[in-house]
Design an enzyme around this catalytic site. Structure first.
Site, PDB file in Angstrom:
ATOM      1  N   ASP A  39      -5.589   3.505  -9.015  1.00  0.00           N
ATOM      2  CA  ASP A  39      -6.922   3.020  -9.390  1.00  0.00           C
ATOM      3  C   ASP A  39      -7.762   2.615  -8.180  1.00  0.00           C
ATOM      4  O   ASP A  39      -8.876   2.125  -8.320  1.00  0.00           O
ATOM      5  CB  ASP A  39      -6.802   1.830 -10.357  1.00  0.00           C
ATOM      6  CG  ASP A  39      -5.980   0.691  -9.771  1.00  0.00           C
ATOM      7  OD1 ASP A  39      -5.607   0.769  -8.577  1.00  0.00           O
ATOM      8  OD2 ASP A  39      -5.702  -0.282 -10.493  1.00  0.00           O
ATOM      9  N   ASP A  96       4.388   7.772   6.593  1.00  0.00           N
ATOM     10  CA  ASP A  96       2.948   7.534   6.449  1.00  0.00           C
ATOM     11  C   ASP A  96       2.595   6.064   6.654  1.00  0.00           C
ATOM     12  O   ASP A  96       1.417   5.725   6.731  1.00  0.00           O
ATOM     13  CB  ASP A  96       2.448   8.003   5.074  1.00  0.00           C
ATOM     14  CG  ASP A  96       3.228   7.385   3.930  1.00  0.00           C
ATOM     15  OD1 ASP A  96       4.442   7.599   3.864  1.00  0.00           O
ATOM     16  OD2 ASP A  96       2.625   6.669   3.110  1.00  0.00           O
TER      17      ASP A  96
HETATM   18  P1  AMP Z   1       1.893   2.588   0.261  1.00  0.00           P
HETATM   19  O1  AMP Z   1       3.327   2.845   0.065  1.00  0.00           O
HETATM   20  O2  AMP Z   1       1.388   1.307  -0.382  1.00  0.00           O
HETATM   21  O3  AMP Z   1       1.523   2.616   1.703  1.00  0.00           O
HETATM   22  O4  AMP Z   1       1.059   3.722  -0.509  1.00  0.00           O
HETATM   23  C1  AMP Z   1       1.407   5.084  -0.473  1.00  0.00           C
HETATM   24  C2  AMP Z   1       0.224   5.934  -0.858  1.00  0.00           C
HETATM   25  O5  AMP Z   1      -0.244   5.600  -2.166  1.00  0.00           O
HETATM   26  C3  AMP Z   1      -0.973   5.789   0.054  1.00  0.00           C
HETATM   27  O6  AMP Z   1      -1.541   7.050   0.207  1.00  0.00           O
HETATM   28  C4  AMP Z   1      -1.884   4.852  -0.695  1.00  0.00           C
HETATM   29  O7  AMP Z   1      -3.230   5.022  -0.346  1.00  0.00           O
HETATM   30  C5  AMP Z   1      -1.616   5.231  -2.127  1.00  0.00           C
HETATM   31  N1  AMP Z   1      -1.826   4.136  -3.080  1.00  0.00           N
HETATM   32  C6  AMP Z   1      -1.067   3.049  -3.250  1.00  0.00           C
HETATM   33  N2  AMP Z   1      -1.571   2.247  -4.204  1.00  0.00           N
HETATM   34  C7  AMP Z   1      -2.699   2.851  -4.657  1.00  0.00           C
HETATM   35  C8  AMP Z   1      -3.683   2.545  -5.653  1.00  0.00           C
HETATM   36  N3  AMP Z   1      -3.605   1.434  -6.400  1.00  0.00           N
HETATM   37  N4  AMP Z   1      -4.695   3.414  -5.841  1.00  0.00           N
HETATM   38  C9  AMP Z   1      -4.785   4.522  -5.114  1.00  0.00           C
HETATM   39  N5  AMP Z   1      -3.897   4.887  -4.167  1.00  0.00           N
HETATM   40  C10 AMP Z   1      -2.863   4.066  -3.938  1.00  0.00           C
HETATM   41 MG    MG Z   2       0.806   3.248   3.121  1.00  0.00          MG
END
Ligand code: AMP
Ligand code: MG
Length: 479
Positions: free
Chosen positions: A110, A237
């Site tokens: 979201d 990432d």
């Molecule tokens: P993270 O593990 O939190 O670094 O997230 C992994 C991927 O998921 C990244 O590309 C983030 O931008 C995406 N992501 C995580 N939470 C959300 C969210 N609520 N809405 C959109 N993208 C998300």
């Molecule tokens: Mg991330």
């Protein structure tokens, strides 16, 4: 920034989605000063993502960047800034709003971040900086009553992060996976010029770039290990190309020492356990090597490129060990290199693990040890006191051998062994108060954590291990 504006295939020009009736939850003056931000109405609107065009702080080209990556060891393909929007830069810092709404890379998400995770990222970024650990910084958290659905209904918040760059290993992986040598070249040239100009003097700047990133990363993990920090989601990432701690999620600091401690409830296999962080970051450097391989192949041919990168990759564990040894030496106040020191350090770690002694408080207590003392209170934290006594005798002998002045050594040790870290139970109290609109604890914790090496006697209770009912707060990827 310049590179990221290069085209539709590398980013999306996208505006933040406004949040309703924003208010300040936390504000770090020291981070804010880096970009000239103020805690006033104009900046509140700006950092909520509600008024980008407001003069005099206009940001005309906000964007989200694309990257790919390996998550939990598996190729995840294209990812990207799914909820972080880069406003622009000021004074050499990129300004990013995390939780500012959907982008092209949001996939099923979201685009939002909840108050709880935003407060954790805010406090930990500033705490890590104060500990002397390279990290993205956090300027502010702005809250709103706007509902956000996670396991339960929560509310939205936006955390403003700043860093010289938010580029990740996943950026290299992205362009390599697309077999786009042109973009890879542009990207590495940009990184070299903006962030690693010293590598440009090398006979092979791109190989030097790999080495430099890998060396910074090895140093970074050693710093984490030395304060008992577990990142929790060390996907490629989430691995910075500048050697910064980034993307705070289900992180945790060790309380009782456990080498296999897992801070992320979702990580059932323990891939990112405390003791595995060095290997995992080494593995992430092999992802980087994979991403940079096509670049080096252009220069020296496939076989030689593979060989050179492999050689450079093998330096990681050595660089890590050097940093780790030097950090733990200073943690024990050993200024001279002496045979048997590593055994002494490892023996202490083994005892801490077997007795689950509080990591931070153990080193802080040793920072007050005087070689004329027969015993120290810390002894009571070890179930096997006889073993601890033997260790302390060896340690005392080692310090006496060094002939260092007790008082001087104590001062130096107290500068590297923090008294205050962001323990989960402390963050939890601040979050629960903030959820009912009391932000005083966020402010107090920030104040304490910005001076982690000072005694701050009035805040002594913040240095205590968690009470038994708050020892195992579960933190998941949900944020
Ligand atoms: P993270 O593990 O939190 O670094 O997230 C992994 C991927 O998921 C990244 O590309 C983030 O931008 C995406 N992501 C995580 N939470 C959300 C969210 N609520 N809405 C959109 N993208 C998300
Ligand atoms: Mg991330």
């Amino acid at each position: 920034m310049a590179f990221l504006f290069a085209g539709e295939d590398v980013c999306q020009q996208v505006h933040p989605s406004p949040i309703s009736d924003p208010y300040w939850v936390g504000f770090s003056r020291s981070a804010a000063d880096l970009i000239g931000a103020q805690q006033n109405t104009e900046w509140l609107k700006l950092l909520a993502g509600n008024a980008l065009s407001a003069a005099p702080h206009a940001f005309s080209n906000p964007l989200a960047s694309v990257y790919s990556g390996h998550q939990f060891g598996v190729w995840a393909g294209q990812l990207g800034d799914g909820r972080a929007i880069l406003l622009g830069d000021r004074n050499g810092y990129e300004i990013q709003l995390k939780g500012a709404g959907k982008t092209r890379y949001s996939r099923m998400g979201d685009g939002r971040a909840v108050l709880r995770s935003s407060i954790r990222e805010f406090l930990c970024s500033e705490a890590m900086h104060a500990l002397g650990i390279p990290t993205t910084r956090a300027v502010a958290v702005v809250g709103s009553k706007q509902p956000v659905m996670r396991e339960t209904l929560e509310t939205a918040a936006v955390c403003t992060r700043i860093a010289p760059s938010f580029l990740r290993v996943g950026h290299f992986e992205h362009f390599a996976a697309l077999r786009n040598p042109e973009r890879l070249n542009e990207f590495s040239d940009y990184l070299l010029q903006q962030h690693y100009p010293e590598c440009l003097n090398d006979a092979n700047p791109k190989l030097a770039l790999f080495r430099a990133i890998s060396e910074r990363t090895a140093r970074l993990v050693a710093l984490w290990q030395a304060v008992g920090f577990c990142h929790g989601v060390l996907n490629s990432d989430n691995t910075s190309l500048l050697g910064l701690t980034m993307d705070y999620g289900p992180f945790g600091f060790l309380d009782g020492f456990q080498v296999d401690h897992i801070c992320n409830h979702t990580d059932s296999g323990g891939r990112y356990a405390y003791g595995r962080q060095p290997q995992v970051m080494h593995w992430n450097m092999s992802c980087l090597a994979g991403g940079m391989l096509p670049l080096l192949e252009q220069i020296m041919g496939a076989d030689e490129a593979q060989y050179q990168l492999q050689q450079a990759l093998e330096e990681f564990p050595l660089a890590y060990a050097r940093s780790w040894q030097s950090l733990f030496r200073s943690k024990l106040g050993l200024s001279q290199d002496h045979e048997g020191d590593i055994d002494l350090i490892e023996e202490l770690i083994k005892l801490m693990h077997e007795n689950q002694v509080d990591f931070t408080n153990c080193f802080r207590a040793l920072s007050h040890f005087d070689t004329n003392q027969a015993q120290i209170l810390l002894r009571d934290d070890f179930l096997d006191r006889a073993q601890f006594d033997r260790w302390l005798d060896t340690y005392r002998d080692r310090l006496i051998f060094e002939k260092s002045d007790n008082a001087q050594r104590q001062v130096l040790m107290q500068r590297v062994n923090p008294k205050f870290i962001l323990r989960n139970h402390l963050a939890q109290v601040a979050i629960e108060k903030a959820q009912v609109d009391d932000f005083s604890e966020v402010e107090r914790l920030l104040h304490i954590l910005q001076r982690p090496f000072d005694e701050q006697d009035e805040f002594r209770s913040y240095a205590a291990p968690p009470p038994s009912d708050l020892q195992h707060i579960e933190v998941s990827c949900s944020s």
